[in-house]
Design a protein around this motif. Sequence first.
Motif, PDB file in Angstrom:
ATOM      1  N   LEU A 171      -6.860  -4.617  10.780  1.00  0.00           N
ATOM      2  CA  LEU A 171      -7.219  -4.309   9.399  1.00  0.00           C
ATOM      3  C   LEU A 171      -8.648  -3.778   9.329  1.00  0.00           C
ATOM      4  O   LEU A 171      -9.502  -4.111  10.143  1.00  0.00           O
ATOM      5  N   TRP A 172      -8.876  -2.927   8.350  1.00  0.00           N
ATOM      6  CA  TRP A 172     -10.213  -2.484   7.978  1.00  0.00           C
ATOM      7  C   TRP A 172     -10.513  -2.982   6.570  1.00  0.00           C
ATOM      8  O   TRP A 172      -9.662  -2.876   5.669  1.00  0.00           O
ATOM      9  N   TYR A 173     -11.703  -3.539   6.366  1.00  0.00           N
ATOM     10  CA  TYR A 173     -12.216  -3.686   5.012  1.00  0.00           C
ATOM     11  C   TYR A 173     -12.886  -2.358   4.663  1.00  0.00           C
ATOM     12  O   TYR A 173     -13.725  -1.861   5.411  1.00  0.00           O
ATOM     13  N   VAL A 174     -12.532  -1.797   3.521  1.00  0.00           N
ATOM     14  CA  VAL A 174     -13.109  -0.525   3.091  1.00  0.00           C
ATOM     15  C   VAL A 174     -13.770  -0.740   1.734  1.00  0.00           C
ATOM     16  O   VAL A 174     -13.113  -1.174   0.775  1.00  0.00           O
ATOM     17  N   LYS A 175     -15.064  -0.452   1.655  1.00  0.00           N
ATOM     18  CA  LYS A 175     -15.778  -0.575   0.383  1.00  0.00           C
ATOM     19  C   LYS A 175     -15.884   0.793  -0.261  1.00  0.00           C
ATOM     20  O   LYS A 175     -16.285   1.766   0.373  1.00  0.00           O
ATOM     21  N   LEU A 176     -15.526   0.864  -1.544  1.00  0.00           N
ATOM     22  CA  LEU A 176     -15.517   2.113  -2.308  1.00  0.00           C
ATOM     23  C   LEU A 176     -16.404   1.968  -3.539  1.00  0.00           C
ATOM     24  O   LEU A 176     -16.595   0.868  -4.061  1.00  0.00           O
ATOM     25  N   ASP A 177     -16.909   3.091  -4.017  1.00  0.00           N
ATOM     26  CA  ASP A 177     -17.681   3.099  -5.261  1.00  0.00           C
ATOM     27  C   ASP A 177     -17.632   4.511  -5.842  1.00  0.00           C
ATOM     28  O   ASP A 177     -17.083   5.434  -5.225  1.00  0.00           O
ATOM     29  N   LEU A 225     -13.736  -3.506  -2.946  1.00  0.00           N
ATOM     30  CA  LEU A 225     -13.412  -3.759  -1.555  1.00  0.00           C
ATOM     31  C   LEU A 225     -11.901  -3.865  -1.405  1.00  0.00           C
ATOM     32  O   LEU A 225     -11.260  -4.651  -2.100  1.00  0.00           O
ATOM     33  N   ILE A 226     -11.339  -3.052  -0.519  1.00  0.00           N
ATOM     34  CA  ILE A 226      -9.905  -3.085  -0.272  1.00  0.00           C
ATOM     35  C   ILE A 226      -9.667  -3.351   1.212  1.00  0.00           C
ATOM     36  O   ILE A 226     -10.590  -3.291   2.024  1.00  0.00           O
ATOM     37  N   MET A 227      -8.421  -3.645   1.558  1.00  0.00           N
ATOM     38  CA  MET A 227      -8.054  -3.828   2.962  1.00  0.00           C
ATOM     39  C   MET A 227      -6.998  -2.807   3.314  1.00  0.00           C
ATOM     40  O   MET A 227      -6.011  -2.630   2.584  1.00  0.00           O
ATOM     41  N   SER A 228      -7.201  -2.125   4.429  1.00  0.00           N
ATOM     42  CA  SER A 228      -6.298  -1.075   4.877  1.00  0.00           C
ATOM     43  C   SER A 228      -5.791  -1.385   6.271  1.00  0.00           C
ATOM     44  O   SER A 228      -6.515  -1.972   7.091  1.00  0.00           O
ATOM     45  N   ASP A 229      -4.564  -0.984   6.526  1.00  0.00           N
ATOM     46  CA  ASP A 229      -3.966  -1.154   7.848  1.00  0.00           C
ATOM     47  C   ASP A 229      -4.568  -0.101   8.781  1.00  0.00           C
ATOM     48  O   ASP A 229      -4.463   1.103   8.530  1.00  0.00           O
ATOM     49  N   ALA A 230      -5.193  -0.545   9.860  1.00  0.00           N
ATOM     50  CA  ALA A 230      -5.844   0.374  10.787  1.00  0.00           C
ATOM     51  C   ALA A 230      -4.842   1.190  11.586  1.00  0.00           C
ATOM     52  O   ALA A 230      -5.205   2.191  12.208  1.00  0.00           O
TER      53      ALA A 230
END
Length: 375
Positions: free
Chosen positions: A90-96, A108-113
């Motif tokens: 998993l990746w934690y991805v921070k967006l703004d 903050l979302i979680m994405s399948d690497a």
Amino acid sequence: MQASALRRWGWVHKWSSLVCTLFILLLCLTGLPLIFSHEIDHLTGAEIEAPPMPEGTPRVSVDQVAAEAVRAYPELVPLYFFAEEDAPDLWYVKLDTRVDTDESQSLLIMSDARTAEVVGVPNFDEGFMSVMYRLHVDLYAGLPGKLFLGAMGLLLMVAIVSGVVLYAPFMRKLGFAEVRRERAPRTRWLDLHNLLGIVTLVWALAVGFTGVINTWADLIFKGWQADQVRALQAGDTRVLLGADAGEAPAADGSVQTAVERVLVAAPGMAVAMIAYPGTLRATPEHVAVILSGDTPLTSRLTQALLVDPDSGEVLEASARPWYVTALQLSEPLHFGDYGGLPLKMLWALLDVLTIVVLGSGLYLWLKRGATEART
């Protein structure tokens, strides 16, 4: 020690303690569940897990993950990728809304690497643990709240040091750990307060000091970024991998290739975080790749390298300053996150004992006031 000096130290201990006690009590109470945050999330089902796939399924590029995240949230842009040691798929991805924000309203979302699909949004801003975290970190007041709690932490340091100065003269006629049970309740609580205070001394100093450092995290990273930008502008950099290095993939403007070139320049390291250009932990023109080692200690001592995604040149703009090293070590030490569950249990026990010390100190002051009012 002369009586006048003892009175001065007593005044310092009393007022430094009184000013900070309620806030430090709040930090101890909220910090107790935060010590076991991973375990609580796992038990309550709040922990997001990667979908089951065959072992060894390859990862997709971080550019694909970023594109999928933006597709799911088209009004936002990626700021950071965070790797989670306990969730390698998993990746934690921070967006703004843009890269140069203060990140107070970021998502903050979680994405399948392996597939780039968005698998969930951690509920860090909802529920009991969120309330505990915000109260512990900034009292829901952002940076001013953090700095205020840092000031309370400094007062705690003063209270502890002054308490140690007073401890030796007070205990001169008593044996170590002696509690005069036959005396009045206030005397018994005074002996217990002194005993638990000296037992938890080293722990309280360590956790209090690391807590103060953590409240300065935003300012520390801003200062580090400014140092990196100044070093780049002055040409004071160390080139770890040139633009035409044949052993690394050719630069093509993508973040994935930039990361791969960094791993060639720093073999044996793992990616802990990727910061996009313009964010707080990068520079306006460079991707910052934060690397970590493979031991419990070196995994906390990260190394930041900068890479130009267009030219592929990998730079170390400035060595990690001592204050950044102190911050990186203080964050896990503050919550006992170095030695697994046994250390967390010890941290929790010492936290409870410190709550007793703080509560007994407040009780002693209140009882003293009542005694003086009667006399």
